[in-house]
Design a protein around this motif. Structure first.
Motif, PDB file in Angstrom:
ATOM      1  N   ARG A  40       1.345  11.738  -7.442  1.00  0.00           N
ATOM      2  CA  ARG A  40       1.761  10.781  -8.409  1.00  0.00           C
ATOM      3  C   ARG A  40       3.003   9.918  -8.037  1.00  0.00           C
ATOM      4  O   ARG A  40       3.930  10.408  -7.183  1.00  0.00           O
ATOM      5  CB  ARG A  40       2.428  11.545  -9.858  1.00  0.00           C
ATOM      6  N   ASP A  61       5.772  12.282  -5.995  1.00  0.00           N
ATOM      7  CA  ASP A  61       5.304  13.608  -6.075  1.00  0.00           C
ATOM      8  C   ASP A  61       4.082  13.849  -5.180  1.00  0.00           C
ATOM      9  O   ASP A  61       2.876  13.101  -5.508  1.00  0.00           O
ATOM     10  CB  ASP A  61       4.787  14.021  -7.755  1.00  0.00           C
ATOM     11  N   LYS A  95       6.013   6.936  -9.479  1.00  0.00           N
ATOM     12  CA  LYS A  95       6.760   6.515 -10.638  1.00  0.00           C
ATOM     13  C   LYS A  95       7.579   5.610 -10.295  1.00  0.00           C
ATOM     14  O   LYS A  95       8.571   5.966  -9.392  1.00  0.00           O
ATOM     15  CB  LYS A  95       7.180   7.730 -11.658  1.00  0.00           C
ATOM     16  N   ARG A 107      -3.345  16.384  -6.327  1.00  0.00           N
ATOM     17  CA  ARG A 107      -3.067  15.157  -7.286  1.00  0.00           C
ATOM     18  C   ARG A 107      -1.555  14.743  -6.721  1.00  0.00           C
ATOM     19  O   ARG A 107      -0.718  15.390  -6.606  1.00  0.00           O
ATOM     20  CB  ARG A 107      -2.789  16.023  -8.548  1.00  0.00           C
ATOM     21  N   GLU A 135      -1.282   7.664 -10.670  1.00  0.00           N
ATOM     22  CA  GLU A 135      -1.958   9.030 -10.551  1.00  0.00           C
ATOM     23  C   GLU A 135      -3.206   8.852  -9.523  1.00  0.00           C
ATOM     24  O   GLU A 135      -4.040   8.193 -10.029  1.00  0.00           O
ATOM     25  CB  GLU A 135      -2.085   9.759 -11.751  1.00  0.00           C
ATOM     26  N   TRP A 145       9.204  15.754  -7.576  1.00  0.00           N
ATOM     27  CA  TRP A 145       9.433  14.567  -7.625  1.00  0.00           C
ATOM     28  C   TRP A 145      10.560  14.131  -6.697  1.00  0.00           C
ATOM     29  O   TRP A 145      11.692  14.811  -6.653  1.00  0.00           O
ATOM     30  CB  TRP A 145      10.102  13.906  -8.947  1.00  0.00           C
ATOM     31  N   LEU A 179       3.472   4.358 -13.924  1.00  0.00           N
ATOM     32  CA  LEU A 179       3.166   5.835 -13.502  1.00  0.00           C
ATOM     33  C   LEU A 179       1.716   5.289 -12.705  1.00  0.00           C
ATOM     34  O   LEU A 179       0.606   5.208 -13.292  1.00  0.00           O
ATOM     35  CB  LEU A 179       3.023   6.883 -14.421  1.00  0.00           C
ATOM     36  N   ASP A 225      10.461  15.333 -14.840  1.00  0.00           N
ATOM     37  CA  ASP A 225      10.046  13.785 -14.626  1.00  0.00           C
ATOM     38  C   ASP A 225      11.161  12.902 -14.779  1.00  0.00           C
ATOM     39  O   ASP A 225      12.142  12.938 -15.508  1.00  0.00           O
ATOM     40  CB  ASP A 225       9.059  13.491 -15.951  1.00  0.00           C
ATOM     41  N   ASN A 229      -0.635   4.041 -15.644  1.00  0.00           N
ATOM     42  CA  ASN A 229      -0.216   4.361 -16.883  1.00  0.00           C
ATOM     43  C   ASN A 229      -1.482   4.717 -17.662  1.00  0.00           C
ATOM     44  O   ASN A 229      -1.549   4.127 -18.797  1.00  0.00           O
ATOM     45  CB  ASN A 229       0.428   3.032 -17.558  1.00  0.00           C
ATOM     46  N   ASP A 230      -2.048   5.834 -17.083  1.00  0.00           N
ATOM     47  CA  ASP A 230      -3.392   6.392 -18.044  1.00  0.00           C
ATOM     48  C   ASP A 230      -4.559   5.445 -17.959  1.00  0.00           C
ATOM     49  O   ASP A 230      -5.443   5.755 -18.746  1.00  0.00           O
ATOM     50  CB  ASP A 230      -2.831   6.766 -19.521  1.00  0.00           C
TER      51      ASP A 230
END
Length: 261
Positions: free
Chosen positions: A150, A219, A152, A148, A163, A225, A161, A210, A178-179
């Motif tokens: 990430r 990340d 930001k 995973r 992912e 981070w 963000l 975060d 952003n989801d």
């Protein structure tokens, strides 16, 4: 005479690191059978020459004292085509052995019982394919969670963000901004993942919290981070990997919902 890739029923892949010192030096063997609705797999990795190192010298490099691993089981059939396609596109060395530099050598068997033993010239392609397959093994066996990553970025106008969840077992990337789900091709995602591991990361500057301040952060899979301004360092002065990674994530962040590659 090399085998027709479509006729191959079995591959055995041996790898040795060669001149690389411990604790990094290792050997692995993959035995793959393609005769069923899955890839029947045997995997064995052993780290070598560690007896000359102290436990601290091993763990300080990010390893454990029990990194050797064996697996026997089934992986998704899609991997059969991955290996056969690579075999079909490969060119071969006339060497009989790998020599001091190490590398990969293959044994292939076909439906007629013919066997060839070869050393591919495209060593890096085979190595990367094997590394992805080993990561798939670790996922299937629950030895490791899917990778995973990430990203930001925070500025006065917005916070974004990105992912990426890499599922090596099925060669898919789950991609969120952003989801919100987006679409990302496996090969494009895999290329970005490779790029991410080119720079060095300064963990003395990293944080598990975060980020909340303005800046760009990454990340790379372990929950820490890293700030692009001070925590990520290019190792090659001729290649600005950090800038390439930052640009790639900014392009992903700007991708519109539902857009295709």
């Amino acid at each position: 005479m090399h085998l027709k890739s479509d006729d191959i029923t079995r591959l055995e892949i041996d790898y040795v690191t060669g001149e690389i010192p411990p604790p990094f030096s290792h050997v692995f063997k993959l035995k793959l059978s393609f005769s069923k609705n899955f890839v029947n797999t045997q995997f064995d990795i052993q780290y070598t020459d560690r007896e000359e190192l102290s436990p601290e010298e091993i763990t300080d490099e990010g390893f454990t004292l029990a990194d050797d691993y064996r697996y026997t089981g089934e992986l998704p059939k899609l991997w059969e085509n991955v290996f056969k396609k690579l075999y079909a596109s490969s060119k071969w060395s006339n060497q009989k052995s790998l020599g001091e530099k190490g590398g990969i050598k293959l044994l292939a068997k076909d439906i007629h019982g013919k066997i060839t033993r070869d050393i591919p010239l495209n060593q890096n392609e085979w190595y990367l394919c094997c590394q992805d397959f080993i990561q798939a093994i670790y996922e299937i066996s629950k030895k490791e969670a899917p990778l995973r990553i990430r990203f930001k970025e925070i500025n006065s106008a917005q916070e974004v963000l990105v992912e990426l969840l890499f599922k090596f077992s099925i060669r898919k990337v789950e991609f969120l901004v952003n989801d919100q789900p987006r679409v990302l091709d496996w090969e494009e995602g895999r290329e970005l993942a490779s790029l991410i591991f080119i720079p060095d990361y300064d963990y003395s500057c990293a944080s598990e919290e975060d980020p909340t301040k303005a800046g760009s952060y990454l990340d790379c899979g372990d929950g820490y981070w890293h700030n692009f301004e001070q925590g990520i360092i290019n190792l090659d002065p001729e290649f600005d990997a950090k800038a390439r990674v930052l640009q790639a994530f900014r392009e992903l962040a700007s991708q519109q919902e539902g857009s295709k590659d």
